[in-house]
Design an enzyme around this catalytic site. Structure first.
Site, PDB file in Angstrom:
ATOM      1  N   ASP A 205     -45.036 -18.044  38.791  1.00  0.00           N
ATOM      2  CA  ASP A 205     -44.480 -17.759  36.822  1.00  0.00           C
ATOM      3  C   ASP A 205     -44.123 -19.371  36.498  1.00  0.00           C
ATOM      4  OD1 ASP A 205     -44.516 -15.207  37.208  1.00  0.00           O
ATOM      5  OD2 ASP A 205     -42.998 -14.910  35.303  1.00  0.00           O
TER       6      ASP A 205
ATOM      7  N   ASP B 110     -49.207  -6.207  37.746  1.00  0.00           N
ATOM      8  CA  ASP B 110     -48.256  -6.376  38.983  1.00  0.00           C
ATOM      9  C   ASP B 110     -48.258  -6.268  39.884  1.00  0.00           C
ATOM     10  OD1 ASP B 110     -46.276  -9.050  39.230  1.00  0.00           O
ATOM     11  OD2 ASP B 110     -46.106  -8.760  36.467  1.00  0.00           O
TER      12      ASP B 110
HETATM   13  C1  GAL Z   1     -43.929 -11.580  36.033  1.00  0.00           C
HETATM   14  C2  GAL Z   1     -45.127 -11.795  35.566  1.00  0.00           C
HETATM   15  C3  GAL Z   1     -44.851 -12.408  34.803  1.00  0.00           C
HETATM   16  C4  GAL Z   1     -44.465 -11.161  33.467  1.00  0.00           C
HETATM   17  C5  GAL Z   1     -43.369  -9.897  33.838  1.00  0.00           C
HETATM   18  C6  GAL Z   1     -42.979  -8.943  33.246  1.00  0.00           C
HETATM   19  O1  GAL Z   1     -44.186 -10.689  37.518  1.00  0.00           O
HETATM   20  O2  GAL Z   1     -45.386 -13.163  37.079  1.00  0.00           O
HETATM   21  O3  GAL Z   1     -46.329 -12.738  33.736  1.00  0.00           O
HETATM   22  O4  GAL Z   1     -45.532 -10.464  33.471  1.00  0.00           O
HETATM   23  O5  GAL Z   1     -43.367 -10.072  35.022  1.00  0.00           O
HETATM   24  O6  GAL Z   1     -41.880  -8.771  33.649  1.00  0.00           O
END
Ligand code: GAL
Length: 681
Positions: free
Chosen positions: A492, A409
């Protein structure tokens, strides 16, 4: 069973009656325009969308309808109008901005009656004159001409109807989607053996090999493989191929699956080289269902369900743990509290994940692969331990435990941290300790991903590397330079039509960068029971779900199921086990579909396939069924006679002559017809 039950037919908003001047002319601006749908601003009577006098290329108009793409106005004529006329164009208030491009479209009773062609700022007004004899329902549309809605100020000037007698025309609100009960399109797989899944598989020399032959058909089944390269062995009962390949090379293997009813055979290419993920990864990820409530038992249950449901027999492989397997710095939940790292710097999983190696082994013995999640900052997006400053150690731990996939991430990373690297006592390991700066250029965006890539590359294990920085800096242009196998192109996803269609129908910019080993990721699937820790059935309608899976397969997207695998219903399962649909996603050519026709509600996506065929998705972005006789084969680059196969139904439907013939289509609201066209001999 393909029974479709209309549960509710609802039209939103009230119906407004017209008051108008004479029996012969009904001015459009005398109707109530407030129900017009538009992409920006408010509908205006006798004024542009910004509230100026209607003006097109220096010419002023006293009356008309000022709107903004994408715009829809529905008028119920009840057959009372003879004709409609208007002078249309981009309003001068956009100051000749080159971003402005629109198309005016008039539809009557579902048929296109008139189109302006694409118009730009500064173009002279075009005259629209349309015969409406007998037309009951009229739709005035302004499309963004396919380039987004910026500066798309649209004027229907001097817009009026001619009528023989005073009729009550009404403007009606946007109809709501008709909800239908789940209907299953995919026929069950035959009892005879059939080998499914990708035709090609990439592995690096020296990495542990694991591939499960995905085959449907009655069990017991016996597997065999001809010309399997030295170093690999096949378990005849499970179909698991394991071992190592020492040297680079390409091997064509014949896979066989045999049961009491027959034998299936398939040519399969193993490519031992630098590149992995030669087709988009397929599997499951914990985030969209469990989010912060994930645990080892839930992950093991998902793995078990992948096998028991039979989805493993269609090529579904990865079982990926997302955020919250590490300890967390601010959670009240004691199961998430504990040391972040050992004195030697090894990451400490939280108490819900007592045995990471045991978990990966468990997943592997089922013939599946295991995935993990981290962030390049000191903290993940959920405030769990991230990898900053410990990338080499983390990569080594993932590999030693046996993980095969890393989603990496962006959260809590900032470029100014780089000055601290190598001085671990100063790493910000407590909440809010990092002020952070935003990256200013591509090099800063690439840096943390390159560091983790280098750490992964030295492991004696193939770890699919998935970047999750939401598309910043056009990641699709450089993701492969930092070793990414896939990269998120968006923020997301959530389980609504707006979210899914907004992402799915806006991927063209990244499409040219997709190729074997490099995939654009429009985020995970939102079918089944989802809810980020609060499970509920997806809010997508049945047809929206067909659209979702069709579109993701056309886009060559990584397919990661986001639902609770232990609660798969027959409909969801059916959506995920259509081998002809999945074959589009897994096609070895690795080309991503793009939108080739954007006409009002209709979007046609086309994907080139390795065997020379083309996959076509005919999508209806409107809420009402769309009926048309499709003839624009030249726009798709198709000539001669073409066999047409309906992939959801797995049926040949027609052979069309692309010069003189047409393909009749009825596309449900927010739905799709997904076809494969192959040149007829
Ligand atoms: C976001 C990501 C999600 C998930 C989440 C976990 O940034 O886009 O898919 O992984 O973090 O905290």
């Amino acid at each position: 069973m393909t029974s479709r039950i209309a549960l509710a037919l609802g039209f939103s908003l009230a119906v407004f009656s017209a008051g108008f001047a004479s029996a012969e002319t009904v001015w459009l601006d005398d109707l109530n325009l407030a129900s017009a749908e538009q992409g920006w601003g408010e509908p205006h009577k006798n004024q542009s969308v910004d509230g100026h006098a209607l003006t097109i290329d220096g010419k002023k108009f006293e009356r008309g309808f000022g709107t903004h793409a994408e715009s829809t106005l529905r008028v119920n004529l009840a057959g009372g109008a003879q004709s409609f006329s208007a002078s249309v164009g981009v309003d001068d208030e956009v100051n000749k901005n080159p971003a402005s491009s629109i198309e005016f479209i008039v539809r009557g009773d579902g048929k296109t009656l008139w189109k302006s062609g694409v118009m730009h700022a500064g173009d002279a007004a075009k005259n629209c004159d349309v015969d409406l004899a007998g037309v009951k329902s009229l739709v005035l549309e302004v499309s963004d001409a396919g380039d987004g809605i910026s500066y798309d100020h649209a004027d229907w000037s001097d817009a009026k109807f001619a009528t023989v007698e005073a009729k009550s025309f009404t403007v009606i609100g946007e109809p709501k989607l008709v909800q239908v009960a789940p209907y299953i399109l995919t026929p069950p797989a035959p009892a005879t053996p059939r080998i499914n899944g990708a035709d090609v598989f990439g592995v690096r020399p020296g990495s542990p090999f694991l591939f499960t032959i995905p085959a449907t058909g009655d069990r017991p089944m016996k597997f065999s493989a001809q010309h399997l390269p030295r170093g690999l062995k096949l378990d005849a009962d499970t179909g698991h191929i394991t071992g190592f390949l020492k040297m680079k090379g390409e091997f064509t293997v014949t896979l066989r699956a045999k049961n009491a009813l027959g034998t299936a055979e398939k040519k399969f290419r193993i490519v031992c080289g630098d590149q992995i993920a030669l087709t988009p990864p397929m599997g499951w990820n914990s985030w969209n269902c469990f989010a912060g409530a994930v645990s080892e038992e839930k992950v093991k249950s998902a793995a078990d369900a992948m096998v028991k449901s039979g989805l493993i027999n269609h090529g579904w492989t990865y079982i990926n743990v997302d955020d919250y397997w590490q300890n967390n710095h601010d959670s009240k939940d004691p199961t998430l509290r504990g040391p972040f790292r050992t004195a030697q710097g090894h990451i400490v999983p939280n108490s819900r994940f007592p045995d990471m190696k045991g978990l990966a082994d468990y997943i592997h013995q089922l013939g599946l692969k295991a995935g993990l999640y981290s962030s390049p900052g000191p903290w993940t997006c959920g405030n769990c331990t991230g990898s900053f400053g410990y990338e080499q150690q983390d990569a080594a731990d993932y590999a030693n435990w046996g993980f095969d996939y890393l989603k990496y991430d962006w959260c809590s990373y900032s470029p100014d941290m780089e000055s601290l690297r190598g001085n671990s006592t100063n790493y910000p390991m407590s909440a809010g300790s990092w002020s952070g700066s935003t990256p200013s250029g591509q090099a800063e965006l690439m840096k943390p991903y390159a560091i983790m890539h280098d750490a992964l590359a030295v492991q004696k294990r193939d770890i699919v590397y998935s970047l999750c920085q939401y598309g910043m800096g056009d990641v699709w242009k450089w993701g492969d330079q930092v070793g990414g196998n896939c990269w998120r192109t968006t923020g997301d996803i959530t389980d609504t039509w707006k979210s899914m269609s907004g992402i799915g129908f806006n991927q063209d910019k990244a499409a040219p960068y997709a190729k074997p080993g490099n995939w654009n990721d429009p985020d995970m699937l939102i079918v089944g029971q989802v809810g980020w820790g609060n499970l509920h059935p997806t809010r997508l309608s049945v047809d929206e779900q067909y659209t979702h899976i069709s579109l993701w397969c056309l886009l060559s997207a990584p397919l990661l199921i986001g639902c609770d695998m232990t609660k798969l219903d027959a409909f969801t399962l059916n959506l995920l086990e259509n081998d002809e649909v999945l074959a589009l996603d897994q096609d070895a050519l690795g080309k991503e579909a793009t939108c080739v026709i954007n006409d009002g509600r209709l979007r046609v996506y086309e994907k080139e396939l390795e065997d020379g065929g083309r996959a076509l998705g005919f999508f209806n972005l409107g809420v009402e069924p769309l009926k048309l006789d499709f003839k624009d084969f030249a726009k798709l680059g198709l000539a001669g006679k073409q066999h047409v196969r309906d992939l959801w139904r797995q049926q040949d439907v027609a052979t069309v002559n692309t010069t003189s013939g047409s393909l009749p289509l009825t596309i449900p609201g927010h739905g799709v017809m997904l076809y494969k066209l192959t040149a007829a001999k």
